[in-house]
Design an enzyme around this catalytic site. Structure first.
Site, PDB file in Angstrom:
ATOM      1  N   ASP A  11      -6.818  -8.021  -5.924  1.00 13.67           N
ATOM      2  CA  ASP A  11      -6.952  -7.418  -7.250  1.00 13.67           C
ATOM      3  C   ASP A  11      -7.270  -5.923  -7.142  1.00 13.67           C
ATOM      4  OD1 ASP A  11      -6.986  -7.423  -9.975  1.00 13.67           O
ATOM      5  OD2 ASP A  11      -8.832  -8.587 -10.192  1.00 13.67           O
ATOM      6  N   ARG A  48       0.845   2.693 -12.052  1.00 14.13           N
ATOM      7  CA  ARG A  48       0.355   1.417 -11.511  1.00 14.13           C
ATOM      8  C   ARG A  48       1.195   0.926 -10.324  1.00 14.13           C
ATOM      9  NH1 ARG A  48      -3.025  -1.789 -14.451  1.00 14.13           N
ATOM     10  NH2 ARG A  48      -1.923  -3.652 -13.762  1.00 14.13           N
ATOM     11  N   HIS A 106       0.663  -0.977  -6.404  1.00 15.22           N
ATOM     12  CA  HIS A 106       1.294  -2.191  -5.867  1.00 15.22           C
ATOM     13  C   HIS A 106       1.976  -1.898  -4.525  1.00 15.22           C
ATOM     14  CE1 HIS A 106       0.226  -4.183  -9.469  1.00 15.22           C
ATOM     15  NE2 HIS A 106       1.091  -3.560 -10.241  1.00 15.22           N
ATOM     16  N   GLU A 117      -0.062 -15.569 -15.236  1.00 16.63           N
ATOM     17  CA  GLU A 117      -0.547 -14.664 -16.292  1.00 16.63           C
ATOM     18  C   GLU A 117       0.091 -13.270 -16.207  1.00 16.63           C
ATOM     19  OE1 GLU A 117      -2.924 -15.589 -18.831  1.00 16.63           O
ATOM     20  OE2 GLU A 117      -2.014 -17.399 -17.967  1.00 16.63           O
ATOM     21  N   LEU A 138       0.097 -18.070  12.748  1.00 15.07           N
ATOM     22  CA  LEU A 138      -0.518 -17.948  11.415  1.00 15.07           C
ATOM     23  C   LEU A 138       0.428 -18.386  10.299  1.00 15.07           C
ATOM     24  CD1 LEU A 138      -2.975 -16.437   9.728  1.00 15.07           C
ATOM     25  CD2 LEU A 138      -1.214 -14.713   9.398  1.00 15.07           C
TER      26      LEU A 138
HETATM   27  C1  V0D Z   1       1.656  -6.658  -5.629  1.00 18.32           C
HETATM   28  C2  V0D Z   1      -0.831  -6.576  -3.822  1.00 18.32           C
HETATM   29  C3  V0D Z   1       3.886  -8.621  -0.704  1.00 18.32           C
HETATM   30  C4  V0D Z   1      -0.685  -7.549  -4.944  1.00 18.32           C
HETATM   31  C5  V0D Z   1       0.220  -6.704  -2.759  1.00 18.32           C
HETATM   32  C6  V0D Z   1       6.093 -10.941  -6.229  1.00 18.32           C
HETATM   33  C7  V0D Z   1       0.335  -7.253  -6.032  1.00 18.32           C
HETATM   34  C8  V0D Z   1       1.564  -6.179  -3.222  1.00 18.32           C
HETATM   35  C9  V0D Z   1       4.560  -9.651  -1.318  1.00 18.32           C
HETATM   36  C10 V0D Z   1       5.383 -10.689  -0.682  1.00 18.32           C
HETATM   37  C11 V0D Z   1       2.997  -8.075  -4.056  1.00 18.32           C
HETATM   38  C12 V0D Z   1       5.579 -11.916  -1.284  1.00 18.32           C
HETATM   39  C13 V0D Z   1       6.336 -12.890  -0.667  1.00 18.32           C
HETATM   40  C14 V0D Z   1       6.895 -12.646   0.548  1.00 18.32           C
HETATM   41  C15 V0D Z   1       6.692 -11.451   1.181  1.00 18.32           C
HETATM   42  C16 V0D Z   1       5.952 -10.473   0.559  1.00 18.32           C
HETATM   43  C17 V0D Z   1       4.274  -9.517  -2.676  1.00 18.32           C
HETATM   44  C18 V0D Z   1       4.239  -9.931  -4.924  1.00 18.32           C
HETATM   45  C19 V0D Z   1       3.415  -8.840  -5.140  1.00 18.32           C
HETATM   46  C20 V0D Z   1       4.654 -10.758  -6.099  1.00 18.32           C
HETATM   47  F1  V0D Z   1       7.619 -13.607   1.164  1.00 18.32           F
HETATM   48  N1  V0D Z   1       3.225  -7.901  -1.599  1.00 18.32           N
HETATM   49  N2  V0D Z   1       3.452  -8.436  -2.812  1.00 18.32           N
HETATM   50  N3  V0D Z   1       4.669 -10.280  -3.709  1.00 18.32           N
HETATM   51  N4  V0D Z   1       2.135  -6.991  -4.277  1.00 18.32           N
END
Ligand code: V0D
Length: 256
Positions: free
Chosen positions: A36, A49, A53, A83, A147
Protein backbone atom coordinates in the site's frame (compact mmCIF):
# COMPACT_ATOMS: atom_id res chain seq x y z
CA UNK A 1 29.95 -7.25 42.84
CA UNK A 2 31.68 -5.44 40.00
CA UNK A 3 32.19 -8.72 38.20
CA UNK A 4 28.52 -9.54 38.61
CA UNK A 5 27.59 -6.25 37.00
CA UNK A 6 29.98 -6.90 34.16
CA UNK A 7 28.54 -10.38 33.61
CA UNK A 8 25.05 -8.91 33.52
CA UNK A 9 26.09 -6.23 31.07
CA UNK A 10 27.70 -8.86 28.88
CA UNK A 11 24.50 -10.94 29.02
CA UNK A 12 22.41 -7.89 28.12
CA UNK A 13 24.75 -7.10 25.27
CA UNK A 14 24.50 -10.62 24.00
CA UNK A 15 20.74 -10.38 24.14
CA UNK A 16 20.76 -7.09 22.28
CA UNK A 17 23.05 -8.57 19.64
CA UNK A 18 20.89 -11.72 19.33
CA UNK A 19 17.72 -9.62 19.10
CA UNK A 20 19.21 -7.76 16.17
CA UNK A 21 20.27 -10.79 14.20
CA UNK A 22 18.05 -12.87 11.98
CA UNK A 23 17.83 -16.51 12.95
CA UNK A 24 18.28 -18.19 9.58
CA UNK A 25 16.65 -21.36 10.90
CA UNK A 26 13.40 -19.55 11.77
CA UNK A 27 12.61 -17.60 8.64
CA UNK A 28 8.82 -17.40 8.06
CA UNK A 29 7.94 -19.90 5.32
CA UNK A 30 5.17 -17.79 3.85
CA UNK A 31 5.08 -13.99 3.90
CA UNK A 32 2.09 -12.04 2.60
CA UNK A 33 2.37 -8.34 1.82
CA UNK A 34 -0.27 -5.65 1.25
CA UNK A 35 1.71 -3.25 -0.93
CA UNK A 36 0.00 0.00 0.00
CA UNK A 37 0.97 3.67 -0.38
CA UNK A 38 2.10 3.99 -4.01
CA UNK A 39 -0.30 6.87 -4.68
CA UNK A 40 0.65 8.66 -1.46
CA UNK A 41 4.34 8.20 -2.21
CA UNK A 42 3.84 9.91 -5.58
CA UNK A 43 1.69 12.70 -4.15
CA UNK A 44 4.36 13.49 -1.56
CA UNK A 45 6.75 14.06 -4.47
CA UNK A 46 4.34 15.97 -6.68
CA UNK A 47 4.28 13.07 -9.15
CA UNK A 48 1.29 11.37 -10.83
CA UNK A 49 -0.03 8.28 -9.00
CA UNK A 50 1.20 6.02 -11.80
CA UNK A 51 4.78 7.02 -10.99
CA UNK A 52 4.22 5.43 -7.58
CA UNK A 53 2.95 2.21 -9.15
CA UNK A 54 5.94 2.06 -11.48
CA UNK A 55 8.33 2.56 -8.57
CA UNK A 56 6.36 -0.03 -6.56
CA UNK A 57 6.96 -2.55 -9.29
CA UNK A 58 10.72 -2.14 -8.96
CA UNK A 59 10.42 -2.75 -5.24
CA UNK A 60 8.57 -6.02 -5.94
CA UNK A 61 11.62 -7.24 -7.82
CA UNK A 62 14.02 -6.35 -4.99
CA UNK A 63 11.86 -7.84 -2.25
CA UNK A 64 11.34 -11.08 -4.19
CA UNK A 65 15.10 -11.35 -4.58
CA UNK A 66 15.81 -10.76 -0.88
CA UNK A 67 13.00 -13.05 0.29
CA UNK A 68 14.38 -15.80 -1.93
CA UNK A 69 17.92 -15.27 -0.57
CA UNK A 70 16.60 -15.47 2.99
CA UNK A 71 14.93 -18.81 2.30
CA UNK A 72 11.30 -17.69 2.30
CA UNK A 73 9.26 -20.44 0.58
CA UNK A 74 6.23 -18.42 -0.51
CA UNK A 75 5.56 -14.73 -0.99
CA UNK A 76 2.01 -13.54 -1.62
CA UNK A 77 1.73 -9.97 -2.89
CA UNK A 78 -1.58 -8.10 -2.87
CA UNK A 79 -1.23 -6.25 -6.16
CA UNK A 80 -4.83 -5.40 -7.06
CA UNK A 81 -8.03 -5.84 -5.09
CA UNK A 82 -11.58 -6.16 -6.34
CA UNK A 83 -12.05 -2.68 -4.80
CA UNK A 84 -9.31 -1.09 -6.94
CA UNK A 85 -11.64 -0.93 -9.97
CA UNK A 86 -13.16 2.19 -8.40
CA UNK A 87 -9.99 4.16 -9.22
CA UNK A 88 -9.78 6.48 -12.26
CA UNK A 89 -9.82 4.51 -15.51
CA UNK A 90 -6.39 5.69 -16.76
CA UNK A 91 -4.82 4.62 -13.46
CA UNK A 92 -6.43 1.16 -13.64
CA UNK A 93 -5.29 0.83 -17.25
CA UNK A 94 -1.74 1.70 -16.27
CA UNK A 95 -1.76 -0.80 -13.40
CA UNK A 96 -3.07 -3.55 -15.68
CA UNK A 97 -0.05 -3.10 -17.94
CA UNK A 98 2.38 -3.63 -15.06
CA UNK A 99 2.42 -7.45 -15.07
CA UNK A 100 3.38 -7.42 -18.76
CA UNK A 101 6.10 -4.82 -18.12
CA UNK A 102 7.32 -6.59 -15.02
CA UNK A 103 7.60 -9.95 -16.76
CA UNK A 104 9.18 -8.52 -19.91
CA UNK A 105 11.95 -7.13 -17.74
CA UNK A 106 12.24 -9.68 -14.94
CA UNK A 107 10.92 -13.06 -16.10
CA UNK A 108 14.39 -14.28 -17.18
CA UNK A 109 15.68 -13.32 -13.74
CA UNK A 110 12.79 -15.13 -12.00
CA UNK A 111 13.51 -18.25 -14.03
CA UNK A 112 17.21 -17.91 -13.21
CA UNK A 113 16.31 -17.71 -9.52
CA UNK A 114 14.06 -20.79 -9.71
CA UNK A 115 10.94 -18.77 -8.76
CA UNK A 116 7.50 -20.23 -9.45
CA UNK A 117 4.85 -17.64 -10.36
CA UNK A 118 1.25 -18.21 -9.27
CA UNK A 119 -1.85 -16.07 -8.83
CA UNK A 120 -4.98 -15.93 -6.71
CA UNK A 121 -8.03 -13.88 -7.63
CA UNK A 122 -10.50 -13.66 -10.49
CA UNK A 123 -8.49 -13.76 -13.67
CA UNK A 124 -11.66 -13.41 -15.76
CA UNK A 125 -12.12 -9.78 -14.70
CA UNK A 126 -8.75 -8.52 -15.89
CA UNK A 127 -7.78 -7.45 -19.45
CA UNK A 128 -6.73 -10.24 -21.81
CA UNK A 129 -3.22 -8.80 -22.33
CA UNK A 130 -2.68 -8.90 -18.55
CA UNK A 131 -3.96 -12.48 -18.37
CA UNK A 132 -1.74 -13.45 -21.29
CA UNK A 133 1.42 -12.09 -19.65
CA UNK A 134 0.60 -13.71 -16.30
CA UNK A 135 -0.34 -17.06 -17.87
CA UNK A 136 2.91 -17.10 -19.77
CA UNK A 137 4.87 -16.50 -16.56
CA UNK A 138 2.93 -19.26 -14.77
CA UNK A 139 3.54 -21.65 -17.66
CA UNK A 140 7.25 -20.86 -17.97
CA UNK A 141 7.92 -21.21 -14.25
CA UNK A 142 5.62 -24.11 -13.34
CA UNK A 143 8.49 -26.60 -13.06
CA UNK A 144 10.56 -24.32 -10.80
CA UNK A 145 10.69 -25.52 -7.20
CA UNK A 146 12.12 -22.43 -5.48
CA UNK A 147 10.20 -19.51 -4.02
CA UNK A 148 6.49 -19.42 -4.87
CA UNK A 149 5.69 -15.88 -5.97
CA UNK A 150 1.95 -15.60 -5.60
CA UNK A 151 0.30 -12.44 -6.95
CA UNK A 152 -3.17 -11.58 -5.65
CA UNK A 153 -4.78 -10.03 -8.73
CA UNK A 154 -8.39 -8.87 -8.71
CA UNK A 155 -8.56 -10.69 -5.39
CA UNK A 156 -11.11 -10.38 -2.59
CA UNK A 157 -11.24 -12.73 0.36
CA UNK A 158 -15.03 -12.84 0.80
CA UNK A 159 -15.37 -13.62 -2.89
CA UNK A 160 -12.82 -16.44 -2.47
CA UNK A 161 -14.76 -17.87 0.49
CA UNK A 162 -18.08 -17.47 -1.33
CA UNK A 163 -16.76 -19.34 -4.35
CA UNK A 164 -15.34 -22.06 -2.09
CA UNK A 165 -18.72 -22.54 -0.38
CA UNK A 166 -20.48 -22.56 -3.75
CA UNK A 167 -18.15 -25.25 -5.13
CA UNK A 168 -18.33 -27.24 -1.91
CA UNK A 169 -22.15 -27.13 -2.08
CA UNK A 170 -22.05 -28.42 -5.65
CA UNK A 171 -19.82 -31.30 -4.59
CA UNK A 172 -22.20 -32.09 -1.70
CA UNK A 173 -25.11 -32.08 -4.16
CA UNK A 174 -23.22 -34.33 -6.55
CA UNK A 175 -22.40 -36.66 -3.67
CA UNK A 176 -18.62 -36.53 -4.21
CA UNK A 177 -18.33 -35.39 -0.58
CA UNK A 178 -20.67 -35.73 2.40
CA UNK A 179 -21.39 -33.26 5.22
CA UNK A 180 -19.27 -35.34 7.63
CA UNK A 181 -16.23 -34.78 5.40
CA UNK A 182 -16.38 -31.01 5.86
CA UNK A 183 -13.56 -29.88 8.13
CA UNK A 184 -11.01 -27.04 8.14
CA UNK A 185 -8.64 -28.96 5.90
CA UNK A 186 -11.32 -29.65 3.34
CA UNK A 187 -12.47 -26.03 3.32
CA UNK A 188 -8.84 -24.94 2.92
CA UNK A 189 -8.59 -27.15 -0.15
CA UNK A 190 -11.37 -25.14 -1.81
CA UNK A 191 -9.47 -21.88 -1.35
CA UNK A 192 -7.38 -20.30 -4.11
CA UNK A 193 -4.27 -20.79 -1.96
CA UNK A 194 -4.64 -24.59 -2.11
CA UNK A 195 -1.19 -26.15 -1.89
CA UNK A 196 0.42 -23.11 -0.26
CA UNK A 197 0.57 -23.04 3.55
CA UNK A 198 -1.05 -20.19 5.47
CA UNK A 199 1.09 -17.04 5.81
CA UNK A 200 3.31 -16.91 8.92
CA UNK A 201 3.76 -13.17 8.60
CA UNK A 202 1.61 -10.43 7.08
CA UNK A 203 3.19 -7.10 6.24
CA UNK A 204 1.10 -4.02 5.41
CA UNK A 205 2.82 -0.82 4.36
CA UNK A 206 1.68 2.80 4.43
CA UNK A 207 0.15 3.05 7.90
CA UNK A 208 -3.26 1.42 7.43
CA UNK A 209 -4.03 -1.08 10.20
CA UNK A 210 -6.66 -3.15 8.40
CA UNK A 211 -6.90 -6.43 6.50
CA UNK A 212 -9.06 -4.96 3.72
CA UNK A 213 -10.61 -8.26 2.65
CA UNK A 214 -7.23 -9.94 2.22
CA UNK A 215 -6.82 -13.68 2.99
CA UNK A 216 -9.27 -13.68 5.89
CA UNK A 217 -9.35 -17.48 6.14
CA UNK A 218 -5.58 -17.92 5.76
CA UNK A 219 -4.55 -15.21 8.24
CA UNK A 220 -6.24 -16.86 11.25
CA UNK A 221 -2.93 -17.46 13.12
CA UNK A 222 -0.62 -15.10 11.20
CA UNK A 223 1.64 -12.54 12.90
CA UNK A 224 0.62 -9.08 11.67
CA UNK A 225 3.25 -6.37 11.07
CA UNK A 226 2.46 -2.80 10.07
CA UNK A 227 4.73 0.03 8.98
CA UNK A 228 4.19 3.67 7.99
CA UNK A 229 6.70 3.25 5.14
CA UNK A 230 5.10 3.66 1.70
CA UNK A 231 5.52 0.63 -0.55
CA UNK A 232 7.90 2.36 -3.04
CA UNK A 233 10.18 3.19 -0.08
CA UNK A 234 10.02 -0.33 1.38
CA UNK A 235 13.51 -1.83 1.37
CA UNK A 236 15.32 -5.07 2.07
CA UNK A 237 16.14 -3.67 5.51
CA UNK A 238 12.41 -3.19 6.24
CA UNK A 239 11.76 -6.79 5.22
CA UNK A 240 14.50 -7.99 7.54
CA UNK A 241 13.13 -5.84 10.37
CA UNK A 242 9.69 -7.39 9.91
CA UNK A 243 11.19 -10.89 10.03
CA UNK A 244 13.29 -9.98 13.08
CA UNK A 245 10.20 -8.68 14.91
CA UNK A 246 8.37 -11.86 13.92
CA UNK A 247 11.18 -13.96 15.40
CA UNK A 248 11.31 -11.92 18.60
CA UNK A 249 7.56 -12.20 19.11
CA UNK A 250 7.86 -15.96 18.89
CA UNK A 251 10.70 -15.98 21.39
CA UNK A 252 9.08 -13.74 23.97
CA UNK A 253 5.51 -14.97 23.99
CA UNK A 254 5.56 -18.32 22.24
CA UNK A 255 3.52 -20.99 24.01
CA UNK A 256 5.58 -23.83 22.60
C1 V0D B 1 0.90 -1.74 -8.57
C2 V0D B 1 2.75 -2.14 -6.15
C3 V0D B 1 3.94 -6.30 -10.32
C4 V0D B 1 1.28 -2.42 -6.09
C5 V0D B 1 3.50 -2.98 -7.14
C6 V0D B 1 -2.20 -5.85 -12.02
C7 V0D B 1 0.39 -1.80 -7.16
C8 V0D B 1 3.22 -2.54 -8.57
C9 V0D B 1 2.83 -6.98 -10.77
C10 V0D B 1 2.78 -8.33 -11.36
C11 V0D B 1 1.41 -3.98 -9.58
C12 V0D B 1 1.63 -9.09 -11.30
C13 V0D B 1 1.60 -10.36 -11.83
C14 V0D B 1 2.71 -10.87 -12.42
C15 V0D B 1 3.87 -10.15 -12.47
C16 V0D B 1 3.90 -8.88 -11.95
C17 V0D B 1 1.76 -6.13 -10.52
C18 V0D B 1 -0.38 -5.33 -10.41
C19 V0D B 1 0.06 -4.15 -9.84
C20 V0D B 1 -1.85 -5.50 -10.65
F1 V0D B 1 2.69 -12.13 -12.93
N1 V0D B 1 3.59 -5.12 -9.83
N2 V0D B 1 2.26 -5.00 -9.95
N3 V0D B 1 0.45 -6.32 -10.76
N4 V0D B 1 1.85 -2.80 -8.96
Amino acid sequence: MMLNKLVNLTKMNKEITDDNKLDRSRIPSHIAIIMDGNGRWAKKRGLPRIAGHREGMKVVRRIVKRANQLGVKALTLYAFSTENWKRPKPEVEFIMKLPEQFLLTYLPELIEENVQVRTIGQKEGIPSYTQKAVNEAIEKTKHNDGLILNFALNYGSRFEITEAVRQLSKDLDAGTISAEDVDENLIGSYMMTKGIGDPDLLIRTSGEIRLSNFMLWQLAYTELWFTDVYWPDFSEVDLEQAILDYQNRGRRFGGV
